[in-house]
Enzyme design. Structure first.
Site, PDB file in Angstrom:
ATOM      1  N   CYS A 262     142.540  40.784  94.187  1.00 27.17           N
ATOM      2  CA  CYS A 262     142.203  41.846  93.240  1.00 27.17           C
ATOM      3  C   CYS A 262     143.319  42.897  93.173  1.00 27.17           C
ATOM      4  O   CYS A 262     144.390  42.610  92.663  1.00 27.17           O
ATOM      5  CB  CYS A 262     140.852  42.450  93.603  1.00 27.17           C
ATOM      6  N   HIS A 356     137.431  37.403  93.645  1.00 28.69           N
ATOM      7  CA  HIS A 356     136.871  37.677  94.968  1.00 28.69           C
ATOM      8  C   HIS A 356     136.383  36.388  95.637  1.00 28.69           C
ATOM      9  O   HIS A 356     135.234  35.989  95.444  1.00 28.69           O
ATOM     10  CB  HIS A 356     135.713  38.663  94.854  1.00 28.69           C
ATOM     11  N   GLU A 358     135.530  35.979  98.648  1.00 27.84           N
ATOM     12  CA  GLU A 358     134.510  36.218  99.680  1.00 27.84           C
ATOM     13  C   GLU A 358     133.098  36.055  99.116  1.00 27.84           C
ATOM     14  O   GLU A 358     132.132  35.904  99.869  1.00 27.84           O
ATOM     15  CB  GLU A 358     134.682  37.600 100.302  1.00 27.84           C
TER      16      GLU A 358
END
Length: 410
Positions: A262, A356, A358
């Site tokens: 990001c 992202h 995660e």
């Protein structure tokens, strides 16, 4: 289970955009006023992770899904120590919360943290307006219900372009997250607004994660003898992040493997010599399609960004560290979604993605990127190539030790 919102007298609230468009609704969460950049998020779930994501600092988030709050609020899914959004806009606040882990309602949590919300407005019309006109400044108020007066306040607030917000969200002192099981690597993770699940994903892979403030110097970082360096997501305009960019260039000079997501992708782009620019309305949600240009595979990703890297899609760029190229693009608009730096033998030295991996909340298509980081660090430690250039292949059956609670429920 009643939330309490519908048990009390409803308070009128007003939302005004900087171009003068206004919407009337009812207040939920805290009373008062909130100002920021109006953006919309397309996720149908994961509002708790969204609201506690530091990348949303000084933004007023519009939920495009019409029904919000049905799972309440729990004590496990926060992505940081607090709610970071400036305000929250929903169409239909759920009358009940129904989830076995729910501790309180969304309304209760926003009120306890002083976050202003507005409900019962036409979020579809508001989202279409932002898509057509672009993200813009906005105000929400329960105390000033005159659109002209609230508009004057909105136009006095700073724009997101040119805003340096990293210092507002970064750690004040270093922290260490130990590896799960046997320690394999040490990673210095620069906190530019990091989400809690990110170091957790690294720790699950045997990485001892040293979370460092954005103000850390190269000398302080290298005293840790890290096997790799990670730059996190974060808020604000990447064009203002000169100190992190200079730090990253020092990391690349030292030959330390790098992984960024990001905001960390945008800073990597700047370090490589590319520019950045503001998107019209950005990418926010957990359903954004991204194509890996090397493999042709498509991942569904979680995203939250209003700026992007300006880099050529069709050719590599020579840098003093090696060849830089775009590795991923968004299939909706061809925005750069990833960068990689390779040596003359096409071995991966550093890489980043705009989304992202995660996945909190979101799909798990991109979890393999943490394994790719491990592979790059392993190759550097061994001093030899691994036959794949340090790129872990995208394998849907590849181990992903822990899924976020939100993903398990939806």
């Amino acid at each position: 289970m009643p939330s309490g919102f519908f048990d009390r007298e409803q308070t009128p609230a007003l939302l005004v955009l900087e171009d003068g468009r206004s919407f009337r609704g009812v207040s939920f969460g805290a009373a008062g006023e909130a100002f920021g950049e109006a953006v919309f998020s397309t996720g149908m779930s994961g509002y708790q992770e969204t609201l506690t994501d530091p990348s949303y600092h000084r933004q007023v988030v519009v939920a495009t899904a019409p029904h919000i709050g049905n799972t309440g609020w729990n004590d496990e899914d926060d992505e940081s120590s607090r709610i970071w959004v400036a305000g929250y806009v929903v169409r239909d606040l759920s009358r009940v919360r129904s989830n076995w882990r729910s501790n309180r309602s969304l309304d209760d949590e926003l009120r306890s943290q002083g976050v202003v919300g507005i409900a019962e407005i036409d979020t579809r019309a508001l989202t279409r307006h932002l898509r057509e006109r672009g993200a813009m400044r906005v105000g929400i108020s329960t105390t000033e219900l005159d659109p002209a007066k609230l508009l004057a306040k909105v136009r006095q607030t700073p724009a997101m372009a040119g805003s340096d917000l990293v210092a507002d969200v970064t750690l004040s002192a270093a922290q260490v997250l130990p590896a799960v099981g046997e320690k394999r690597f040490t990673v210095a993770a620069i906190d530019l607004g990091i989400k809690d699940m990110t170091p957790t994903r690294m720790a699950e892979r045997g990485i001892e994660v040293h979370l460092l403030p954005a103000s850390v110097t190269l000398d302080e970082l290298t005293t840790l003898s890290p096997d790799g360096v990670f730059f996190s997501n974060g808020p604000g305009d990447p064009a203002t992040a000169d100190a992190p960019m200079t730090l990253l260039q020092g990391v690349l000079d030292a030959g330390i493997p790098y992984f960024g997501i990001c905001f960390g992708n945008q800073i990597f782009g700047r370090a490589l010599g590319f520019g950045t620019y503001k998107l019209k309305y950005g990418h926010r949600g957990i359903n954004q399609p991204v194509k890996d240009l090397r493999t042709g595979k498509v991942e569904i990703t979680a995203q939250n960004h209003g700026f992007a890297v300006d880099a050529p899609l069709d050719k590599p760029t020579a840098t003093r560290w090696g060849n830089a190229r775009v590795s991923h693009i968004c299939l909706n608009d061809d925005v750069v979604e990833g960068l990689e730096l390779t040596d003359d033998a096409d071995n991966l030295l550093a890489f980043s993605v705009q989304y992202h991996p995660e996945a909190a909340a979101g799909p798990h298509d991109s979890a393999y990127l943490f394994d790719r980081f491990v592979d790059v660090m392993t190759r550097r430690r061994n001093g030899a190539g691994d036959g794949t250039g340090g790129r872990a292949e995208h394998n849907p059956t590849q181990s992903n030790p822990t899924q976020s609670n939100t993903d398990q429920e939806n």
